[in-house]
Design an enzyme around this catalytic site. Sequence first.
Site, short mmCIF file in Angstrom:
data_model
loop_
_atom_site.label_atom_id
_atom_site.label_comp_id
_atom_site.label_asym_id
_atom_site.label_seq_id
_atom_site.Cartn_x
_atom_site.Cartn_y
_atom_site.Cartn_z
N SER A 255 42.90 38.06 31.50
CA SER A 255 41.43 37.93 31.52
C SER A 255 40.80 39.26 31.16
O SER A 255 39.91 39.36 30.32
CB SER A 255 40.95 37.52 32.92
OG SER A 255 41.03 36.16 33.15
N HIS B 240 34.28 36.03 38.90
CA HIS B 240 35.15 36.33 37.77
C HIS B 240 34.35 36.62 36.50
O HIS B 240 34.59 37.62 35.81
CB HIS B 240 36.11 35.17 37.54
CG HIS B 240 37.13 35.43 36.47
ND1 HIS B 240 36.92 35.12 35.14
CD2 HIS B 240 38.36 35.97 36.54
CE1 HIS B 240 37.98 35.47 34.44
NE2 HIS B 240 38.88 35.98 35.27
N ASP C 270 32.84 31.21 31.26
CA ASP C 270 33.50 31.59 32.51
C ASP C 270 32.83 30.91 33.69
O ASP C 270 32.38 29.77 33.57
CB ASP C 270 33.45 33.13 32.63
CG ASP C 270 34.69 33.70 33.29
OD1 ASP C 270 34.89 33.44 34.48
OD2 ASP C 270 35.45 34.41 32.61
#
Length: 394
Positions: free
Chosen positions: A255, A89, A55
Amino acid sequence: MIISLLASLLAIMGLIAPAATAETMRERQWYLDRMQAESMWKVSTGKGITVAVLDSGVDTSAPELKGKVLEGKNLVEPSKDARTDPDGHGTAISMLIAGNGAGGQGIKGLAPDARILPLTVFGSTKESGTNSIPGLINAIRYAADSDAQIINMSLAFPYYQVNKTELGKLQKAVDYAVSRGKLLLAGSGNDGETSNDITYPAANKGVAGVSAVDSSLTTTKFSNHGSFVTLAAPGKDIPIRCIGKAGYCRSWGTSQATAIASGAAALIWAKHPKWNGNQVLRVMMETAGKPTEGKIPSRYIGYGTIRPRYNVLENKGSPGSADTNPLVPAQAGGPSSPSSSQSRSASASPQSGSSESEASEGGDDGASPLLWIVGAVVVVGGGLFLFLRRRRAS
């Protein structure tokens, strides 16, 4: 040229509705009750399992992740530490997997005793972020050689962003990771209402593509769908730490669904530490809440919505052969899976898990909106999907 990672390229999902009532964080995480997490934690908490999070990096200062994040590696900018996260994120995804709840005030992961191996695959500048496929390929290989059992890829690249050479290298990296006994999960993407592109790495053979369902266990409209979807998991009205602002925000995306599926896998694997990724995935597929209509696997939820408690609490599901990935065609032809005799076609409308699944999971079957007070007004949901979509015409 430094930018908040991918900020100009992320899908902005909209405004939070005005808060009607204040809810506890535990109430906001509706899916934990749905999956009977408290009961599962008496048996398994994910201890001994490491999840590689490919990520934007992971911020180790987050209280929910204290002492949980390993050193990792930045595969795009090697001079930078993977334990930083300019975008937020990767940190949010890691919390959903292994968050400790921060004394009841923060996010509790589905596998709260799992550890996180951060592998950065997105650069922090426009130049380094232009093409992250090489970084992804290297990260998969790095994770395959590490002690991590699960490879979480809460990201999706539309097919037109992956050239033939890259696709071949990506598949070889996936094959290598599978041969090393790893379990790979990837989001299906968030443009199901528009282009609904085939996305990678979800569409790579051996990777479990994950779509998102809401609190009624119905497929979300935004989830990309197709034959590359293997499982579905909660992915709507999911609280995460607000990106760039204080507080916690309501979010949505595959996600988040992928992270929750990884947490579920960690619970099962921790209970059965001698299994490998092929066996954990096979049990997840067998115990999933099947579609209420159409053929299995369906284009919308694959083999069904994850139900880890069926194995953790009831020992259901057969692990089968450790040497055969249930998503890769066997030598004799046809998928070696719990539904090998069934077509990969499905009905033409969004589906939910079986009625038995909904009833047995407990909790309120209603889909009332989650409205809470947070220190932000904008939600960035769905994470790294639609990456570089504006470059489609190039």
